[in-house]
Design an enzyme around this catalytic site. Structure first.
Site, PDB file in Angstrom:
ATOM      1  N   SER A  53      -6.498   9.412   4.601  1.00 20.56           N
ATOM      2  CA  SER A  53      -5.269   8.647   4.767  1.00 20.56           C
ATOM      3  C   SER A  53      -4.072   9.580   4.713  1.00 20.56           C
ATOM      4  CB  SER A  53      -5.138   7.589   3.672  1.00 20.56           C
ATOM      5  OG  SER A  53      -3.860   6.983   3.697  1.00 20.56           O
TER       6      SER A  53
ATOM      7  N   HIS B 247      -9.026  -1.740   5.188  1.00 21.67           N
ATOM      8  CA  HIS B 247      -7.636  -2.152   5.059  1.00 21.67           C
ATOM      9  C   HIS B 247      -7.585  -3.523   4.374  1.00 21.67           C
ATOM     10  CE1 HIS B 247      -5.566   0.788   8.082  1.00 21.67           C
ATOM     11  NE2 HIS B 247      -6.397   1.396   7.251  1.00 21.67           N
TER      12      HIS B 247
ATOM     13  N   GLY C  57       0.802  -1.214   0.000  1.00 22.15           N
ATOM     14  CA  GLY C  57       0.000   0.000   0.000  1.00 22.15           C
ATOM     15  C   GLY C  57       0.834   1.261   0.000  1.00 22.15           C
TER      16      GLY C  57
ATOM     17  N   ASP D   2      -3.211   0.784  13.674  1.00 21.92           N
ATOM     18  CA  ASP D   2      -2.689  -0.540  13.344  1.00 21.92           C
ATOM     19  C   ASP D   2      -2.560  -1.426  14.575  1.00 21.92           C
ATOM     20  OD1 ASP D   2      -2.583  -0.245  10.623  1.00 21.92           O
ATOM     21  OD2 ASP D   2      -0.450   0.235  10.532  1.00 21.92           O
TER      22      ASP D   2
ATOM     23  N   GLN E 267      -1.203   8.617   4.003  1.00 24.89           N
ATOM     24  CA  GLN E 267      -0.340   8.163   2.912  1.00 24.89           C
ATOM     25  C   GLN E 267      -0.577   8.947   1.625  1.00 24.89           C
ATOM     26  OE1 GLN E 267      -0.614   3.906   2.458  1.00 24.89           O
ATOM     27  NE2 GLN E 267       0.409   3.509   4.391  1.00 24.89           N
TER      28      GLN E 267
END
Length: 465
Positions: free
Chosen positions: A199, A373, A124, A346, A201
């Site tokens: 996100s 996820h 990812g 996480d 990211q």
């Protein structure tokens, strides 16, 4: 690194053709299940754990985009990092591996293979970081494809931002998801407004492209940044490789100057998310576990799991490069907690796995996003706990786990490394567990079951071709 590793027998070309996330660095290939036995004695150990996935892939990409040679030590050898390395090689970067050390002769803006077809498995971070770097680099038209699982995880906010910065990125298959076709020298850069609520990211993917874009990038966050620590990790790594960045304290406004990356030598610390499983074992067995290669100096937010363990009655010793958790006698944990897990999402399943052993309910909130996820982690974990006889209340954004003595069960892992590792911890503290398709741990910690066995836990079936 060869196309076929004699330990696993995974052929990289075949994995790509089948849309698999497996790699030559995979563990437990062909192993249908692993049995984890209950362990009644306190687990006492000092342990060094595999490197951080988050830092590994950030460092690999920055090193490959630097103009010169970099050396990375403590690198995580996992499926995600294998496919990242393989993609960089296909672009023309020279990467030499020696155990957990990588020597990388970076490309700068050069693209020796301007029609490279890249495959990233289920990585990812690579899916979110590499598109901008390709669009901002030298001439070429690159194809970036991924596993079946990754094709189902849309990249819409990232692609929208990159396109607004001039990036020529199209999706010939599913809208806003791999495979992607990316035109080099298309990312001009400049200002861009982004939401940070989905996100971190996506933000990191835009920032990392900034040094190579003609005008740099100026990111303005329109709401708030979820898990700001990961954006801070990105900025830190970029600065390590010579990027010039500015950011306010809230990371609401960030500027990256053009100028590219410079080579660097970097020692990578352990993965704090992986550390949560081993620290949790100390908590539920009344033992003592010291993780020797990550500590309070880290940016990784999941290390804050030790704060939750402290609230549950554990004794915690903090050092800059190490942490120790001592569990209460016989693992009698304190419950009655209400925890916002958003900053360290996480670690949600790790907390859910030890919550049955507390003396009161443990409520987990604000992690609705983990339903998207590798699996629907909330739904999957609630179903697993129920199957094992643990009362659990499922909510859209989390769950409340009630005290219980879990029974033995045969559990699906749903191709999700965090499900597998969390349920292994639960099995150790409970009545044991059989985990189906355990090789999914290779995404972030291929030696997980070997490490578990090294602690004295009974692990059967963890071998195969």
């Amino acid at each position: 690194m060869t196309a076929t590793d004699t330990t696993t027998g995974v052929d990289a070309d075949r994995a790509e053709a089948e849309g698999s996330g497996l790699s030559p660095w995979s563990a437990l290939v062909g192993v249908p299940h692993v049995d984890v036995a209950p362990h009644r004695a306190p687990i006492v150990t000092d342990i060094a754990l595999p490197g951080s996935k988050s830092y590994t892939n950030r460092a690999l990409l920055c090193a490959a985009m630097a103009d010169g040679r970099s050396t990375l030590t403590g690198l995580l050898r996992s499926d995600d990092s294998y496919w990242c390395v393989e993609s960089l090689r296909r672009l023309g970067a020279a990467v030499t591996m020696d155990g957990t050390t990588a020597i990388i002769d970076g490309l700068g803006r050069r693209r020796p293979h301007p029609e490279a077809r890249l495959y990233i498995g289920s990585a990812g971070t690579t899916a979110r970081f590499l598109p901008g770097l390709l669009a901002a680099g030298g001439p070429g038209r690159f194809t970036l494809d991924a596993s079946r699982q990754m094709r189902g995880r849309p990249l819409a906010p990232l692609l929208l931002a990159l396109r607004q910065l001039g990036g020529d990125i199209t999706c010939p298959g599913t809208e806003d998801a791999p495979p992607l076709e990316i035109e080099g020298v298309s990312l001009l850069g400049g200002p861009v407004r982004m939401s940070g609520a989905v996100s971190s990211q996506f933000i990191s993917g835009v920032l990392m492209a900034g040094p190579m874009a003609l005008n740099g990038v100026h990111v303005l966050i329109t709401d708030h940044v979820v898990q700001k620590d990961y954006v801070a990790m990105t900025l830190d790594m970029m600065e390590t490789f010579g990027a010039i960045v500015e950011a306010d304290d809230d990371l609401a406004e960030m500027r990256v100057e053009p100028g590219g990356y410079r080579p660097a030598d970097v020692a990578l610390e352990a993965d704090a998310s992986t550390a949560t499983y081993f620290l949790a074992l100390a908590a539920v067995t009344g033992g003592r576990v010291t993780v020797t290669n990550v500590g309070t100096a880290t940016r990784q937010p999941d290390l804050r799991f030790i704060d939750i363990l402290e609230r549950m009655g554990c004794r915690v010793t903090r050092e800059p490069a190490a942490v120790t958790v001592e569990g209460p006698p016989e693992g009698r944990l304190t419950g009655g907690l209400d925890v916002d897990m958003r900053p360290l999402s996480d670690a949600t399943l790790t907390l859910a796995a030890i919550a049955p052993f507390a003396d009161g309910p443990v409520a987990i909130h604000n992690v609705a996003h983990i339903r998207k996820h590798e699996s629907d982690r909330i739904g999957v974990m609630c179903a697993a706990l129920s199957t094992l006889g643990v009362p659990v209340d499922e909510r859209t954004d989390g769950m409340t786990v009630h005290p219980a003595r879990p029974s033995h069960g045969v559990m699906e892992t749903h191709d999700d490394h965090r499900v597998a590792m969390a349920l292994a911890v639960l099995g150790v503290a409970g009545a044991g567990v059989r985990l189906l398709e355990p090789g999914c741990v290779s995404k972030t910690c291929p030696p997980f079951f070997t490490l578990l066995a090294g602690l004295g836990v009974g692990v059967a079936g963890a071998s195969g071709g």
